[in-house]
Design a protein around this motif. Structure first.
Motif, PDB file in Angstrom:
ATOM      1  N   ARG A  52       0.812  -1.219   0.000  1.00  0.00           N
ATOM      2  CA  ARG A  52       0.000   0.000   0.000  1.00  0.00           C
ATOM      3  C   ARG A  52       0.844   1.268   0.000  1.00  0.00           C
ATOM      4  NH1 ARG A  52      -5.489  -0.504   1.337  1.00  0.00           N
ATOM      5  NH2 ARG A  52      -5.471   1.764   0.967  1.00  0.00           N
ATOM      6  N   GLY A  53       2.091   1.202   0.475  1.00  0.00           N
ATOM      7  CA  GLY A  53       2.905   2.408   0.456  1.00  0.00           C
ATOM      8  C   GLY A  53       4.171   2.263   1.279  1.00  0.00           C
ATOM      9  N   THR A  54       5.185   3.056   0.903  1.00  0.00           N
ATOM     10  CA  THR A  54       6.468   3.053   1.608  1.00  0.00           C
ATOM     11  C   THR A  54       6.716   4.451   2.170  1.00  0.00           C
ATOM     12  OG1 THR A  54       7.831   3.743  -0.274  1.00  0.00           O
ATOM     13  CG2 THR A  54       7.288   1.395  -0.109  1.00  0.00           C
ATOM     14  N   VAL A  55       7.839   4.608   2.860  1.00  0.00           N
ATOM     15  CA  VAL A  55       8.178   5.929   3.402  1.00  0.00           C
ATOM     16  C   VAL A  55       8.302   6.947   2.275  1.00  0.00           C
ATOM     17  CG1 VAL A  55       9.962   7.245   4.606  1.00  0.00           C
ATOM     18  CG2 VAL A  55       9.286   4.984   5.453  1.00  0.00           C
ATOM     19  N   ARG A  56       9.012   6.587   1.197  1.00  0.00           N
ATOM     20  CA  ARG A  56       9.197   7.523   0.073  1.00  0.00           C
ATOM     21  C   ARG A  56       7.980   7.615  -0.826  1.00  0.00           C
ATOM     22  NH1 ARG A  56      14.312   7.580  -3.551  1.00  0.00           N
ATOM     23  NH2 ARG A  56      13.964   5.318  -3.769  1.00  0.00           N
ATOM     24  N   TYR A  57       7.227   6.535  -0.928  1.00  0.00           N
ATOM     25  CA  TYR A  57       6.038   6.496  -1.792  1.00  0.00           C
ATOM     26  C   TYR A  57       4.866   6.059  -0.914  1.00  0.00           C
ATOM     27  CZ  TYR A  57       9.963   6.326  -5.006  1.00  0.00           C
ATOM     28  OH  TYR A  57      11.144   6.594  -5.658  1.00  0.00           O
ATOM     29  N   PRO A  58       4.239   7.009  -0.201  1.00  0.00           N
ATOM     30  CA  PRO A  58       3.383   6.682   0.935  1.00  0.00           C
ATOM     31  C   PRO A  58       2.024   6.074   0.620  1.00  0.00           C
ATOM     32  CG  PRO A  58       3.438   9.049   0.572  1.00  0.00           C
ATOM     33  CD  PRO A  58       4.458   8.469  -0.336  1.00  0.00           C
ATOM     34  N   ASP A  59       1.627   6.060  -0.639  1.00  0.00           N
ATOM     35  CA  ASP A  59       0.342   5.440  -0.968  1.00  0.00           C
ATOM     36  C   ASP A  59       0.447   4.756  -2.320  1.00  0.00           C
ATOM     37  OD1 ASP A  59       0.078   7.488  -2.928  1.00  0.00           O
ATOM     38  OD2 ASP A  59      -0.909   8.788  -1.474  1.00  0.00           O
ATOM     39  N   MET A  60      -0.638   4.091  -2.716  1.00  0.00           N
ATOM     40  CA  MET A  60      -0.608   3.328  -3.961  1.00  0.00           C
ATOM     41  C   MET A  60      -0.465   4.233  -5.167  1.00  0.00           C
ATOM     42  SD  MET A  60      -3.361   0.284  -3.198  1.00  0.00           S
ATOM     43  CE  MET A  60      -2.862  -0.682  -4.644  1.00  0.00           C
ATOM     44  N   GLY A  64       2.505   3.649  -7.574  1.00  0.00           N
ATOM     45  CA  GLY A  64       2.176   3.373  -8.970  1.00  0.00           C
ATOM     46  C   GLY A  64       2.873   4.329  -9.921  1.00  0.00           C
ATOM     47  N   ALA A  65       2.981   5.592  -9.526  1.00  0.00           N
ATOM     48  CA  ALA A  65       3.670   6.575 -10.370  1.00  0.00           C
ATOM     49  C   ALA A  65       5.145   6.213 -10.512  1.00  0.00           C
ATOM     50  CB  ALA A  65       3.517   7.968  -9.772  1.00  0.00           C
ATOM     51  N   ARG A  66       5.739   5.739  -9.421  1.00  0.00           N
ATOM     52  CA  ARG A  66       7.147   5.344  -9.492  1.00  0.00           C
ATOM     53  C   ARG A  66       7.327   4.139 -10.417  1.00  0.00           C
ATOM     54  NH1 ARG A  66      12.066   6.179 -10.543  1.00  0.00           N
ATOM     55  NH2 ARG A  66      13.601   4.907  -9.407  1.00  0.00           N
ATOM     56  N   LEU A  67       6.411   3.190 -10.357  1.00  0.00           N
ATOM     57  CA  LEU A  67       6.472   2.033 -11.255  1.00  0.00           C
ATOM     58  C   LEU A  67       6.295   2.462 -12.708  1.00  0.00           C
ATOM     59  CD1 LEU A  67       4.426  -0.469  -9.084  1.00  0.00           C
ATOM     60  CD2 LEU A  67       6.846  -0.678  -9.664  1.00  0.00           C
ATOM     61  N   ASP A  68       5.447   3.446 -12.934  1.00  0.00           N
ATOM     62  CA  ASP A  68       5.266   3.968 -14.307  1.00  0.00           C
ATOM     63  C   ASP A  68       6.557   4.594 -14.815  1.00  0.00           C
ATOM     64  OD1 ASP A  68       2.646   3.134 -14.450  1.00  0.00           O
ATOM     65  OD2 ASP A  68       1.819   5.081 -13.860  1.00  0.00           O
ATOM     66  N   GLU A  69       7.290   5.273 -13.935  1.00  0.00           N
ATOM     67  CA  GLU A  69       8.571   5.860 -14.330  1.00  0.00           C
ATOM     68  C   GLU A  69       9.575   4.787 -14.740  1.00  0.00           C
ATOM     69  OE1 GLU A  69       8.430   9.725 -11.285  1.00  0.00           O
ATOM     70  OE2 GLU A  69       9.829   8.064 -10.956  1.00  0.00           O
ATOM     71  N   LEU A  70       9.403   3.596 -14.176  1.00  0.00           N
ATOM     72  CA  LEU A  70      10.295   2.481 -14.515  1.00  0.00           C
ATOM     73  C   LEU A  70       9.697   1.673 -15.665  1.00  0.00           C
ATOM     74  CD1 LEU A  70      11.281   1.396 -10.896  1.00  0.00           C
ATOM     75  CD2 LEU A  70      12.622   2.755 -12.515  1.00  0.00           C
ATOM     76  N   TYR A  71       9.204   2.401 -16.666  1.00  0.00           N
ATOM     77  CA  TYR A  71       8.710   1.803 -17.911  1.00  0.00           C
ATOM     78  C   TYR A  71       7.564   0.808 -17.679  1.00  0.00           C
ATOM     79  CZ  TYR A  71      13.126   3.791 -19.430  1.00  0.00           C
ATOM     80  OH  TYR A  71      14.169   4.666 -19.670  1.00  0.00           O
ATOM     81  N   GLY A  72       6.681   1.167 -16.729  1.00  0.00           N
ATOM     82  CA  GLY A  72       5.516   0.325 -16.496  1.00  0.00           C
ATOM     83  C   GLY A  72       5.821  -0.959 -15.756  1.00  0.00           C
TER      84      GLY A  72
END
Length: 433
Positions: A52-60, A64-72
């Motif tokens: 559901r979320g990490t310290v740097r990426y606190p919610d889905m 999800g945006a970070r995963l999109d930056e990594l080419y989906g």
């Protein structure tokens, strides 16, 4: 395809399959823990809460945006039952872009998801725990909707009541409903500290690069007294002299008949290839030999006693499960005929053609794993748990060398230990799968 295996940190093992066959990489991480009724639901819940979320990426959304930056890229929770071991963690896949550090970025994100969840006061967020707990409860309750799988699990529960194997990989509803965020946080920390970890990578990067990325990602992993006392107890013999029969009623039109066999002495020093060829002869549902199997031909086609029938092995536990969908009026005839076909294999009463088809089917199935990173990951996690070093190519070659005598020897100790019959309540005419 080059395989290597090493220990990165105490109790943390990395298996790498280096290949340029695929354009994507697959990276998974599983914590291994004994399957136990008291903790199974908590273990199953943890990956979903962490996702559901990490310290740097606190919610889905942020994650999800970070995963999109990594080419989906994808990062998904994973819960598996491996004999009497529960494996929980994550599976990721991502595009491997030459000249870029996508692997390192994915390893870092995997480490963050595992070790740096979004917390308040060091506790997992109550709203995340409550939301994922309700989803877990829904999944547990929904198991009954798949009547075939439900019948299989009920056989296991009733046939193995004193064995950890009876516990479902998701746990049970009562235990899941009682999970709170404070207790789950405490259990999560204990699980991290005590569990051996299996990491798997399949992709183009060399093993040293993967190892360095994962060591950096897990630098803050807490390690306490590791629980290496995990494994699966195998019962060689049946509980009673004759198979126990369990009957239950539900609003079904098509009855379900499931028979559980112990593999007996074959599990003392198991010949994995011979056991699987034996199962193909009977009727492995995923095998090329299924339509010409003894169970399908004799029980389904020639005598029309069932709508489907197949046989499945669990080589970690030493069980063979035969499942069929039947007209409830035919359950005794079907049970007897299944028993006759199993006995025929034990007696060597199968044709050379059936043996050839089964050998070729198993060999082809093993070779097909090399075309699918996800199936390779599941295969190697199982091999690592079993302590086996050979890959699908080697097993494919072993399958072609299985003899008639090997099959007879593998089948010699098979005995039926339990029979589960699910029938409709009297007067119930509803059609169900």
């Amino acid at each position: 395809m080059t395989r290597s295996r090493r220990e990165l940190l105490p109790g943390v093992f990395l298996t790498c399959l280096q290949t340029e066959k695929f354009k994507t990489g697959l990276l998974s991480l599983h914590l291994l823990t004994p399957l136990d009724r008291e903790t199974a639901a908590q273990n199953a819940l943890i990956p979903s809460v962490l996702r559901r979320g990490t310290v740097r990426y606190p919610d889905m959304g942020a994650l999800g945006a970070r995963l999109d930056e990594l080419y989906g890229a994808r990062l998904e929770p994973s819960v598996r039952k491996l004999g009497e071991i529960q494996a929980v963690g994550f599976v990721t896949d991502f595009v491997e872009v030459p000249g870029q550090d996508v692997l390192e970025d994915m390893a870092a994100l995997l480490g963050e998801a595992l070790l740096s969840p979004n917390t308040r006061g060091g506790l997992l967020l109550p709203r995340y725990v409550e939301s994922e707990r309700e989803k877990l409860l829904e999944d547990i309750r929904a198991r009954v909707n798949d009547r075939a799988e439900y019948a299989r699990q009920r056989l296991i529960e009733l046939m193995c009541p004193g064995e950890a194997y009876a516990v479902d990989g998701l746990g049970d509803e009562d235990a899941a409903g009682d999970i709170g965020y404070v207790a789950l946080t405490r259990h999560y920390k204990a699980l991290l500290a005590a569990s051996p970890i299996e990491i798997f990578y399949c992709g183009a990067a060399d093993a040293d690069r993967v190892a360095a990325a994962m060591k950096d990602a897990l630098a803050m992993l807490p390690r306490g007294e590791l629980n290496f006392d995990i494994g699966t107890d195998i019962r060689m013999n049946t509980v009673e002299d004759t198979a126990r029969v369990f009957t239950e009623e539900m609003d079904v039109g098509q009855g379900k008949l499931v028979l559980g066999y112990r593999l007996g002495d074959a599990m003392e020093d198991p010949d994995m290839a011979a056991l699987q060829v034996m199962n193909y002869i009977l009727g492995d549902p995923a095998g090329a030999s299924y339509v010409s199997s003894k169970l399908f031909l004799h029980v389904r086609e020639r005598q029309s006693l069932c709508y489907y029938v197949d046989s499945e092995l669990d080589l970690m536990k030493g069980l063979m499960i035969v499942a069929s969908g039947i007209d409830p009026a035919d359950h005794e005839k079907t049970m007897a005929e299944i028993g006759r076909q199993v006995q025929a294999v034990k007696d060597g009463d199968f044709t050379d053609g059936e043996l050839r088809t089964a050998r070729a089917g198993l060999s082809a199935r093993m070779l097909s794993l090399t075309d699918d990173p996800a199936r390779l990951e599941k295969f190697w996690l199982g091999q690592n748990v079993l302590g086996l070093d050979y890959g699908p190519e080697e097993l494919a070659a072993l399958a072609l060398d299985v003899t008639r005598e090997d099959v007879i020897r593998a089948a010699a100790g098979i005995e039926c230990d339990g029979v589960y019959f699910l029938r409709g309540a009297e007067g119930d005419d509803d059609e169900e799968n």
